[in-house]
Enzyme design. Sequence first.
Site, PDB file in Angstrom:
ATOM      1  N   GLY A 193       0.812  -1.206   0.000  1.00 43.42           N
ATOM      2  CA  GLY A 193       0.000   0.000   0.000  1.00 43.42           C
ATOM      3  C   GLY A 193       0.847   1.258   0.000  1.00 43.42           C
TER       4      GLY A 193
ATOM      5  N   GLU B  28       4.271  -2.451   8.365  1.00 42.89           N
ATOM      6  CA  GLU B  28       5.316  -3.193   7.641  1.00 42.89           C
ATOM      7  C   GLU B  28       6.659  -2.941   8.297  1.00 42.89           C
ATOM      8  OE1 GLU B  28       4.994  -3.161   3.255  1.00 42.89           O
ATOM      9  OE2 GLU B  28       3.039  -2.262   3.537  1.00 42.89           O
TER      10      GLU B  28
ATOM     11  N   HIS C 142      13.363  -8.357  -1.481  1.00 40.83           N
ATOM     12  CA  HIS C 142      12.208  -8.574  -0.600  1.00 40.83           C
ATOM     13  C   HIS C 142      12.391  -9.933   0.069  1.00 40.83           C
ATOM     14  CE1 HIS C 142       8.170  -8.937   0.925  1.00 40.83           C
ATOM     15  NE2 HIS C 142       7.884  -7.718   0.500  1.00 40.83           N
TER      16      HIS C 142
ATOM     17  N   ARG D 256      13.924  -4.510   5.746  1.00 38.92           N
ATOM     18  CA  ARG D 256      14.116  -5.597   4.780  1.00 38.92           C
ATOM     19  C   ARG D 256      15.556  -6.035   4.587  1.00 38.92           C
ATOM     20  NH1 ARG D 256       9.829  -3.733   0.221  1.00 38.92           N
ATOM     21  NH2 ARG D 256       8.066  -4.071   1.606  1.00 38.92           N
TER      22      ARG D 256
ATOM     23  N   HIS E 190      13.681  -6.839  -5.593  1.00 39.27           N
ATOM     24  CA  HIS E 190      12.357  -6.227  -5.491  1.00 39.27           C
ATOM     25  C   HIS E 190      12.319  -4.763  -5.913  1.00 39.27           C
ATOM     26  CE1 HIS E 190       8.337  -5.691  -3.900  1.00 39.27           C
ATOM     27  NE2 HIS E 190       8.728  -4.786  -3.033  1.00 39.27           N
TER      28      HIS E 190
ATOM     29  N   ARG F  73      15.068   1.374   1.195  1.00 36.73           N
ATOM     30  CA  ARG F  73      13.728   1.980   1.187  1.00 36.73           C
ATOM     31  C   ARG F  73      12.850   1.406   2.292  1.00 36.73           C
ATOM     32  NH1 ARG F  73       8.647   0.415  -1.494  1.00 36.73           N
ATOM     33  NH2 ARG F  73       9.731  -1.555  -1.676  1.00 36.73           N
TER      34      ARG F  73
HETATM   35  C1  SIN Z   1       4.905  -5.666   0.131  1.00 35.85           C
HETATM   36  O1  SIN Z   1       3.672  -5.695   0.073  1.00 35.85           O
HETATM   37  O2  SIN Z   1       5.541  -6.378   0.901  1.00 35.85           O
HETATM   38  C2  SIN Z   1       5.647  -4.764  -0.776  1.00 35.85           C
HETATM   39  C3  SIN Z   1       5.443  -3.370  -0.400  1.00 35.85           C
HETATM   40  C4  SIN Z   1       6.603  -2.529  -0.803  1.00 35.85           C
HETATM   41  O3  SIN Z   1       7.554  -3.034  -1.376  1.00 35.85           O
HETATM   42  O4  SIN Z   1       6.588  -1.335  -0.508  1.00 35.85           O
END
Ligand code: SIN
Length: 542
Positions: free
Chosen positions: A49, A117, A240, A286, A347, A382
């Site tokens: 999102g 997240e 990712h 990440r 990613h 990021r």
């Molecule tokens: C995710 O939904 O894990 C990806 C979101 C993102 O990379 O910002």
Amino acid sequence: MKTIDTNYLIVGSGIAGLMSAIHLCTRGRVLLVTKKDRADSNTNYAQGGIACVVSSEDSFEEHIKDTMGAGAGLCKEDVVRSIVSAGPERIKHMEGLGIRFEETEGSVVSGYDLGKEGGHSKRRVLHSGDMTGKEIERVLLARVMAEPNVQLIEHCMMIDLVCTSRLGATSENRCIGAYFLNGRSNEIFAVRAPATILATGGGGKVYLYTSNPDIATADGIAAAWRAGARIANMEFIQFHPTCFYHRDAKSFLISEAVRGEGGMIVDADGHRFVDDYDSRGSLAPRDIVARAIDDEMKRSGMPCVYLDIRDKGRDFLLRRFPNIFSTCLSLGVDMAKDLIPVVPAAHYFCGGVQAGIDGKTSLPGLYACGEVACTGLHGANRLASNSLLEALVCSDVMARKMCEDDADKCVVEVGIPEWEIGDAASSDEQVVVEHSWNEVRTCMWDYVGIVRTNKRLERAFRRIHNMVEEVREYYWEYLVTPDILELRNIAQTGELIIMSAQRRRESRGLHCNLDYPDMDVALNGVDTVLERAVSSDVARQG
Ligand code: SIN
């Protein structure tokens, strides 16, 4: 050769391209060119999102701190501040266009159902279930298609930007448009425009394993480099942590939002090994989680690790993650009962064409917006869900600044020369192209992946540099096809990544080099900037 004149040429039809078109079409004629179907973009696959401060329990300062923390000393604070604080107004604008974000009944803090997240200290991710990108793409495309001042052309791939220096002009080098290959008719045409906007996204396909769709071949970055624009921070490739590991699942992501809702990364014995690497465990940023998984897989010899969200129950999972649930189920994994096998995959590119938040690059007439650009928001890593926010804010700032500068009024006096075919013949050796594709991607995965060493980088540079040369010859000898053009772009971008990684003699954020395991504080705020002199051999043009 046909040449189309327009005020604004936009390349790419993800959020950055579509939003730019929506802003600019009130001002002049927009031609938006995309290389496949109009909805084929990274945006369309975004699950998580948009990170934005909309809750009374959150603040701009906290979002800024989280972004800069993840960025490991390379974010530009003024850029972060501008983008984060412009977020709420941009979200309102999107809602005005018809995009719906999930809401929570009775929520007193925001009204929205906010996701969480990795690296975020607060819940602040607005989402549309687990298909936020699809919703954005759907609404923005419909809007763009209804604008009389926008023309959208599909299945046409940018070959190269056209710059005045290549045409023998002695004044300042300026981008005046681009050559395109129509992938259906094989015709080549040119577009001439005072302002060319790259909104071509990133290039996960440079790597063997990626969460990105097939279109992500770094076309904008490679073309900008060939045209002489500055490229920055290419060593920072975000892997990712959780791509679905399944023979038949190509590039399918298990959103970080799954971990935000309590999903845990575990090994085959159910051990939460990421806790041994970072106290934030599965929800650490990440770079940390991906490295922990890479380490664990190499140590144990296991081909994957697992994500465990079984305790949330079927009803919750079906409601919150309908797309992930059904995709996993179709491949035999029931999230409510089974562990989900996952591996890290390339990613997101934190680096790209160096640009301001107004999209301006070092090459007059050329703008970059979205993942293709390196604005200083992401630094060395990021923060999840900050990228859609960046594209939203920067497309708006760029359009305003272009209006102030009368960017579309600058008259392009130079004509674009005919495309010269020369002695190029039709290639009947598709096997060469396919082999080279695999070679580049495998080499980048094996030697320039999550963990690097000087030796691996040297080895990779030799191989990829040779590939760049070979592809260049191939490009000159044979008639261009979309496959050859993409190969040329991934090879060139691979070389830029390696060159940048070799320049950074430290480990920071997403760049981990075992020969320089520590961060060098003297390099705080120091970008890796690549620039090349433009020569006349870079495009097959008159
Ligand atoms: C995710 O939904 O894990 C990806 C979101 C993102 O990379 O910002």
